[in-house]
Design a protein around this motif. Structure first.
Motif, mmCIF file in Angstrom:
data_model
loop_
_atom_site.group_PDB
_atom_site.id
_atom_site.type_symbol
_atom_site.label_atom_id
_atom_site.label_comp_id
_atom_site.label_asym_id
_atom_site.label_seq_id
_atom_site.Cartn_x
_atom_site.Cartn_y
_atom_site.Cartn_z
ATOM 1 N N ASN A 1 -2.257 4.249 -5.208
ATOM 2 C CA ASN A 1 -2.207 3.693 -3.938
ATOM 3 C C ASN A 1 -1.667 2.606 -3.613
ATOM 4 O O ASN A 1 -1.746 1.964 -2.668
ATOM 5 N N HIS B 1 0.761 -1.276 0.016
ATOM 6 C CA HIS B 1 -0.053 0.058 0.015
ATOM 7 C C HIS B 1 0.802 1.106 0.108
ATOM 8 O O HIS B 1 2.007 1.202 0.685
ATOM 9 N N SER B 2 0.559 2.345 -0.646
ATOM 10 C CA SER B 2 1.301 3.461 -0.989
ATOM 11 C C SER B 2 1.555 4.203 0.303
ATOM 12 O O SER B 2 2.699 4.716 0.551
ATOM 13 N N SER B 3 0.677 4.173 1.400
ATOM 14 C CA SER B 3 0.983 4.425 2.645
ATOM 15 C C SER B 3 2.373 3.988 3.450
ATOM 16 O O SER B 3 2.895 4.584 4.375
ATOM 17 N N GLN B 4 2.762 2.795 3.037
ATOM 18 C CA GLN B 4 3.879 2.206 3.633
ATOM 19 C C GLN B 4 5.124 2.587 2.729
ATOM 20 O O GLN B 4 6.256 2.063 3.219
#
Length: 440
Positions: free
Chosen positions: A301, A238-241
């Motif tokens: 994402n 996931h792009s948040s990581q």
């Protein structure tokens, strides 16, 4: 490639260029012997017939992949070489996926000269640019008018002048006219095998490209044209990581690091260039080498797990090529966290390195030009000379030179033209150069 001119401004631009050509004086009689004067006379007498032949050749489409058209041009040229005493053969291009090549040989008692040209153009039958058009007395437009059916006509006319003056026997001659210069067949070692073998047997190579389209210059050095592909793999999440210790930087950042590394750490020598022509990174990348392209799918994402870049690399010498490749490999090897990358290199056109022999041949050509009243000739900056077939021959001969064909401009565009006033200049210079090579 120059930007194509707007149609409305074409005539003005062409006339301006044509009349910017220098005005030449008459030959210096003290420097031109009786046989050379005869060559000049023969060239002048045959000029209109040569221009008519050029029109016929241009009006036959010989785009590289139009095999029938390439063969038709070869068939039109065969009897003209045979009439000059050449033995002519056709090299079938099936093993390398192209039409083939015309090879003509003629025995003689002097130095062995290899003349190099090509039958094909970049304009296939589906292109609207197909026909010869006489813009005015001096300018003619048409596919291959300058690049380089015009060069073939210059060579034929020079050889014919030598024949009429009974001077052809002073040289051994080989002519190689490729059918795939604009889009080389593969494997390349097969597509250029006949040229390389001819060069190994020759002493001097002369190519008939229009080169810099300047009668004050000729080519003594050309840079290589080779390829490279960088492929990157990375963790996807996931792009948040992104940037997390167990996830890493992703493929897009790694590819960006590599390309920036090339710019910062490898760039420097003005004669060494490397250009990324395609860059792609996403969740899924479907990459095609031929024709070059990529199809992508992904989401913002998702950290991209794949990235790829494809480009070319140009150098003046083999040593520069190897040193640059080593530097690029070093940049690729220094990976960002949780990424891996590899670079692959492909050979295409080798460099034509500058040599004393090439400059000696240019000096002879310059002397011919001055003696004929056409002024000095200097060498083209290799930065402005692209790859060409003479590069395959240059390492195998004592002397090599290019750019001796018919001149014009806007090659590889629908505005390609030949400046017909350069026909007598180029043809006379080539005929007298060949005569003087035979005398030596």
């Amino acid at each position: 490639m120059r930007h194509a001119l707007a149609r409305g401004s074409l005539l003005v631009a062409l006339v301006t260029l044509a009349f910017s050509q220098p005005v030449y004086t008459a030959p210096r009689d003290a420097k031109v012997d009786a046989k050379e004067k005869a060559l000049v006379s023969h060239v002048s007498a045959g000029e209109q017939a040569s221009i008519a032949l050029l029109e016929q050749l241009v009006n036959v489409n010989s785009g590289t992949m139009n095999f029938a058209g390439v063969r038709q041009v070869a068939d039109m040229l065969r009897p003209r070489f045979e009439a000059l005493g050449f033995k002519v053969s056709w090299v079938d291009g099936t093993p390398f996926g192209r039409a083939g090549h015309l090879v003509a040989t003629r025995a003689g008692r002097g130095p062995h000269v290899l003349l190099i040209g090509h039958l094909d153009t970049v304009f296939e039958p589906n292109h609207p640019f197909q026909r010869w058009e006489r813009v005015d007395e001096n300018i003619a437009r048409g596919p291959g008018a300058a690049d380089m059916k015009g060069g073939i006509v210059v060579a034929l006319a020079a050889l014919d002048a030598l024949s009429q003056a009974n001077l052809l026997d002073s040289l051994q001659l080989t002519v190689v006219l490729h059918g795939d210069e604009e889009d080389s067949g593969r494997p390349l070692d097969l597509a250029r095998r006949d040229l390389i073998e001819a060069a190994k047997a020759a002493d001097i190579a002369i190519a008939l490209e229009n080169a810099a389209d300047n009668p004050k210059t000729a080519v003594t050095a050309r840079r290589s044209s080779t390829g490279w592909i960088v492929k990157v793999e990375a963790n996807s999440a996931h792009s948040s990581q992104i940037f997390a210790e167990d996830v890493g930087a992703g493929a897009a950042y790694e590819l960006g690091r590599i390309l920036n590394g090339f710019y910062q750490e490898v760039r420097g020598d003005a004669l060494v260039t490397f250009n990324p022509g395609l860059i792609a990174s996403s969740t899924q990348v479907d990459f095609e080498k031929q024709p070059l392209g990529a199809t992508l799918s992904g989401k913002n994402n998702i950290i991209a797990p794949t990235a790829i870049a494809s480009g070319d690399l140009r150098t003046l010498t083999v040593q520069q090529l190897e040193e640059t490749r080593a530097k690029m490999r070093k940049v690729v090897a220094a990976s960002l966290p949780h990424t891996s990358a590899q670079i692959e290199f492909t050979d295409s056109y080798p460099p034509m390195a500058p040599t004393e022999g090439n400059r000696k041949l240019l000096s002879m050509y310059d002397e011919v030009s001055r003696d004929l009243g056409f002024g000095a000739v200097t060498e083209v900056d290799p930065r402005n000379a692209g790859a060409a077939d003479i590069s395959f021959a240059a390492d195998h001969v004592d002397m090599a030179i290019d750019g001796l064909g018919l001149l014009g401009g806007d090659s590889h565009t629908p505005e390609e033209f030949a400046d017909l006033r350069t026909y007598p200049i180029q043809t006379q210079r080539l005929a007298v150069l060949l005569y003087r090579l035979g005398k030596k």
